[in-house]
Design a protein around this motif. Structure first.
Motif, PDB file in Angstrom:
ATOM      1  N   GLY A  44       0.832  -1.190   0.000  1.00  0.00           N
ATOM      2  CA  GLY A  44       0.000   0.000   0.000  1.00  0.00           C
ATOM      3  C   GLY A  44       0.871   1.246   0.000  1.00  0.00           C
ATOM      4  O   GLY A  44       2.048   1.214   0.349  1.00  0.00           O
ATOM      5  N   ALA A  45       0.292   2.368  -0.380  1.00  0.00           N
ATOM      6  CA  ALA A  45       1.018   3.630  -0.411  1.00  0.00           C
ATOM      7  C   ALA A  45       1.335   4.084   1.012  1.00  0.00           C
ATOM      8  O   ALA A  45       0.502   3.961   1.915  1.00  0.00           O
ATOM      9  CB  ALA A  45       0.185   4.680  -1.136  1.00  0.00           C
ATOM     10  N   ASP A  46       2.526   4.593   1.200  1.00  0.00           N
ATOM     11  CA  ASP A  46       2.938   5.173   2.485  1.00  0.00           C
ATOM     12  C   ASP A  46       2.690   4.261   3.675  1.00  0.00           C
ATOM     13  O   ASP A  46       2.162   4.684   4.701  1.00  0.00           O
ATOM     14  CB  ASP A  46       2.248   6.520   2.699  1.00  0.00           C
ATOM     15  CG  ASP A  46       2.602   7.542   1.630  1.00  0.00           C
ATOM     16  OD1 ASP A  46       3.774   7.531   1.190  1.00  0.00           O
ATOM     17  OD2 ASP A  46       1.726   8.328   1.237  1.00  0.00           O
ATOM     18  N   GLY A  47       3.016   2.973   3.545  1.00  0.00           N
ATOM     19  CA  GLY A  47       2.906   2.045   4.659  1.00  0.00           C
ATOM     20  C   GLY A  47       1.503   1.588   4.997  1.00  0.00           C
ATOM     21  O   GLY A  47       1.281   0.981   6.037  1.00  0.00           O
ATOM     22  N   GLN A  48       0.539   1.866   4.128  1.00  0.00           N
ATOM     23  CA  GLN A  48      -0.828   1.415   4.381  1.00  0.00           C
ATOM     24  C   GLN A  48      -0.924  -0.089   4.122  1.00  0.00           C
ATOM     25  O   GLN A  48       0.004  -0.717   3.646  1.00  0.00           O
ATOM     26  CB  GLN A  48      -1.815   2.175   3.499  1.00  0.00           C
ATOM     27  CG  GLN A  48      -1.919   3.647   3.847  1.00  0.00           C
ATOM     28  CD  GLN A  48      -2.937   4.365   2.968  1.00  0.00           C
ATOM     29  OE1 GLN A  48      -3.452   3.801   2.009  1.00  0.00           O
ATOM     30  NE2 GLN A  48      -3.215   5.612   3.308  1.00  0.00           N
ATOM     31  N   SER A  49      -2.078  -0.648   4.458  1.00  0.00           N
ATOM     32  CA  SER A  49      -2.311  -2.075   4.272  1.00  0.00           C
ATOM     33  C   SER A  49      -2.103  -2.483   2.817  1.00  0.00           C
ATOM     34  O   SER A  49      -2.377  -1.692   1.899  1.00  0.00           O
ATOM     35  CB  SER A  49      -3.736  -2.436   4.688  1.00  0.00           C
ATOM     36  OG  SER A  49      -3.922  -2.173   6.055  1.00  0.00           O
ATOM     37  N   PRO A  50      -1.636  -3.719   2.604  1.00  0.00           N
ATOM     38  CA  PRO A  50      -1.476  -4.201   1.231  1.00  0.00           C
ATOM     39  C   PRO A  50      -2.798  -4.174   0.464  1.00  0.00           C
ATOM     40  O   PRO A  50      -3.869  -4.326   1.045  1.00  0.00           O
ATOM     41  CB  PRO A  50      -0.995  -5.644   1.406  1.00  0.00           C
ATOM     42  CG  PRO A  50      -0.432  -5.689   2.783  1.00  0.00           C
ATOM     43  CD  PRO A  50      -1.216  -4.707   3.586  1.00  0.00           C
ATOM     44  N   VAL A  51      -2.682  -3.996  -0.840  1.00  0.00           N
ATOM     45  CA  VAL A  51      -3.845  -3.897  -1.719  1.00  0.00           C
ATOM     46  C   VAL A  51      -3.919  -5.158  -2.582  1.00  0.00           C
ATOM     47  O   VAL A  51      -2.935  -5.503  -3.256  1.00  0.00           O
ATOM     48  CB  VAL A  51      -3.723  -2.653  -2.622  1.00  0.00           C
ATOM     49  CG1 VAL A  51      -4.886  -2.557  -3.582  1.00  0.00           C
ATOM     50  CG2 VAL A  51      -3.581  -1.392  -1.779  1.00  0.00           C
ATOM     51  N   PRO A  52      -5.064  -5.873  -2.569  1.00  0.00           N
ATOM     52  CA  PRO A  52      -5.172  -7.057  -3.433  1.00  0.00           C
ATOM     53  C   PRO A  52      -5.330  -6.636  -4.899  1.00  0.00           C
ATOM     54  O   PRO A  52      -6.113  -5.748  -5.214  1.00  0.00           O
ATOM     55  CB  PRO A  52      -6.434  -7.754  -2.926  1.00  0.00           C
ATOM     56  CG  PRO A  52      -7.214  -6.713  -2.205  1.00  0.00           C
ATOM     57  CD  PRO A  52      -6.251  -5.672  -1.738  1.00  0.00           C
ATOM     58  N   GLU A  53      -4.542  -7.270  -5.760  1.00  0.00           N
ATOM     59  CA  GLU A  53      -4.626  -7.002  -7.194  1.00  0.00           C
ATOM     60  C   GLU A  53      -4.805  -8.322  -7.937  1.00  0.00           C
ATOM     61  O   GLU A  53      -4.133  -9.302  -7.621  1.00  0.00           O
ATOM     62  CB  GLU A  53      -3.364  -6.306  -7.693  1.00  0.00           C
ATOM     63  CG  GLU A  53      -3.234  -4.885  -7.229  1.00  0.00           C
ATOM     64  CD  GLU A  53      -2.075  -4.151  -7.905  1.00  0.00           C
ATOM     65  OE1 GLU A  53      -1.431  -4.725  -8.810  1.00  0.00           O
ATOM     66  OE2 GLU A  53      -1.820  -3.017  -7.502  1.00  0.00           O
ATOM     67  N   PRO A  54      -5.693  -8.353  -8.937  1.00  0.00           N
ATOM     68  CA  PRO A  54      -5.863  -9.576  -9.728  1.00  0.00           C
ATOM     69  C   PRO A  54      -4.541  -9.963 -10.391  1.00  0.00           C
ATOM     70  O   PRO A  54      -3.787  -9.094 -10.839  1.00  0.00           O
ATOM     71  CB  PRO A  54      -6.890  -9.183 -10.786  1.00  0.00           C
ATOM     72  CG  PRO A  54      -7.548  -7.949 -10.272  1.00  0.00           C
ATOM     73  CD  PRO A  54      -6.543  -7.265  -9.393  1.00  0.00           C
ATOM     74  N   SER A  55      -4.264 -11.268 -10.417  1.00  0.00           N
ATOM     75  CA  SER A  55      -3.009 -11.704 -11.027  1.00  0.00           C
ATOM     76  C   SER A  55      -3.218 -12.748 -12.116  1.00  0.00           C
ATOM     77  O   SER A  55      -2.671 -12.618 -13.204  1.00  0.00           O
ATOM     78  CB  SER A  55      -2.053 -12.233  -9.967  1.00  0.00           C
ATOM     79  OG  SER A  55      -2.619 -13.335  -9.295  1.00  0.00           O
ATOM     80  N   GLU A  56      -3.979 -13.772 -11.843  1.00  0.00           N
ATOM     81  CA  GLU A  56      -4.194 -14.861 -12.799  1.00  0.00           C
ATOM     82  C   GLU A  56      -5.640 -15.317 -12.721  1.00  0.00           C
ATOM     83  O   GLU A  56      -6.310 -15.119 -11.716  1.00  0.00           O
ATOM     84  CB  GLU A  56      -3.296 -16.066 -12.485  1.00  0.00           C
ATOM     85  CG  GLU A  56      -1.815 -15.785 -12.465  1.00  0.00           C
ATOM     86  CD  GLU A  56      -1.216 -15.585 -13.831  1.00  0.00           C
ATOM     87  OE1 GLU A  56      -1.819 -16.049 -14.828  1.00  0.00           O
ATOM     88  OE2 GLU A  56      -0.147 -14.985 -13.904  1.00  0.00           O
ATOM     89  N   ARG A  57      -6.105 -15.973 -13.784  1.00  0.00           N
ATOM     90  CA  ARG A  57      -7.438 -16.572 -13.781  1.00  0.00           C
ATOM     91  C   ARG A  57      -7.300 -18.019 -14.241  1.00  0.00           C
ATOM     92  O   ARG A  57      -6.596 -18.324 -15.201  1.00  0.00           O
ATOM     93  CB  ARG A  57      -8.368 -15.829 -14.733  1.00  0.00           C
ATOM     94  CG  ARG A  57      -9.739 -16.520 -14.856  1.00  0.00           C
ATOM     95  CD  ARG A  57     -10.678 -15.753 -15.741  1.00  0.00           C
ATOM     96  NE  ARG A  57     -11.204 -14.633 -14.956  1.00  0.00           N
ATOM     97  CZ  ARG A  57     -11.912 -13.650 -15.479  1.00  0.00           C
ATOM     98  NH1 ARG A  57     -12.168 -13.615 -16.763  1.00  0.00           N
ATOM     99  NH2 ARG A  57     -12.370 -12.680 -14.705  1.00  0.00           N
ATOM    100  N   VAL A  58      -7.979 -18.905 -13.525  1.00  0.00           N
ATOM    101  CA  VAL A  58      -8.060 -20.315 -13.917  1.00  0.00           C
ATOM    102  C   VAL A  58      -9.512 -20.598 -14.264  1.00  0.00           C
ATOM    103  O   VAL A  58     -10.419 -20.255 -13.505  1.00  0.00           O
ATOM    104  CB  VAL A  58      -7.578 -21.244 -12.780  1.00  0.00           C
ATOM    105  CG1 VAL A  58      -7.819 -22.696 -13.130  1.00  0.00           C
ATOM    106  CG2 VAL A  58      -6.111 -20.991 -12.465  1.00  0.00           C
ATOM    107  N   ILE A  59      -9.723 -21.216 -15.413  1.00  0.00           N
ATOM    108  CA  ILE A  59     -11.069 -21.531 -15.890  1.00  0.00           C
ATOM    109  C   ILE A  59     -11.139 -23.033 -16.105  1.00  0.00           C
ATOM    110  O   ILE A  59     -10.251 -23.618 -16.730  1.00  0.00           O
ATOM    111  CB  ILE A  59     -11.364 -20.801 -17.224  1.00  0.00           C
ATOM    112  CG1 ILE A  59     -11.182 -19.295 -17.036  1.00  0.00           C
ATOM    113  CG2 ILE A  59     -12.755 -21.141 -17.733  1.00  0.00           C
ATOM    114  CD1 ILE A  59     -11.151 -18.517 -18.331  1.00  0.00           C
ATOM    115  N   MET A  60     -12.199 -23.648 -15.553  1.00  0.00           N
ATOM    116  CA  MET A  60     -12.332 -25.096 -15.703  1.00  0.00           C
ATOM    117  C   MET A  60     -13.803 -25.491 -15.786  1.00  0.00           C
ATOM    118  O   MET A  60     -14.671 -24.759 -15.308  1.00  0.00           O
ATOM    119  CB  MET A  60     -11.642 -25.827 -14.552  1.00  0.00           C
ATOM    120  CG  MET A  60     -12.232 -25.577 -13.190  1.00  0.00           C
ATOM    121  SD  MET A  60     -11.388 -26.472 -11.850  1.00  0.00           S
ATOM    122  CE  MET A  60      -9.776 -25.773 -11.892  1.00  0.00           C
TER     123      MET A  60
END
Length: 75
Positions: free
Chosen positions: A30-46
């Motif tokens: 996160g900016a300036d020591g704030q909590s981490p921010v979840p970001e999409p990374s991968e998608r699995v489709i089945m």
């Protein structure tokens, strides 16, 4: 060599177009020591049958981890 993918968790699981879709996330600083921010990374489709097979495998692993004392069941 097999490709390894790291994820901090699953952002969403949804059913669309007759397929189960897992959107994985990674936590970014996160900016300036704030909590981490979840970001999409991968998608699995089945297909649903693949999802059910994976779910059964995961349940078996959970049972083994509980038996080994690594996890505790919620009461």
């Amino acid at each position: 060599m097999k490709k390894e993918i790291y994820a901090d968790g699953v952002g969403q699981i949804h059913f669309a177009g007759n397929m189960v879709r897992f959107d994985f996330i990674t936590l970014q600083p996160g900016a300036d020591g704030q909590s981490p921010v979840p970001e999409p990374s991968e998608r699995v489709i089945m297909p649903p049958q693949g999802f059910l097979s994976m779910f059964n495998s995961m349940q078996q692993l959970i049972d083994k981890l509980v038996e080994a004392g690594v996890l505790q069941k919620n009461k």
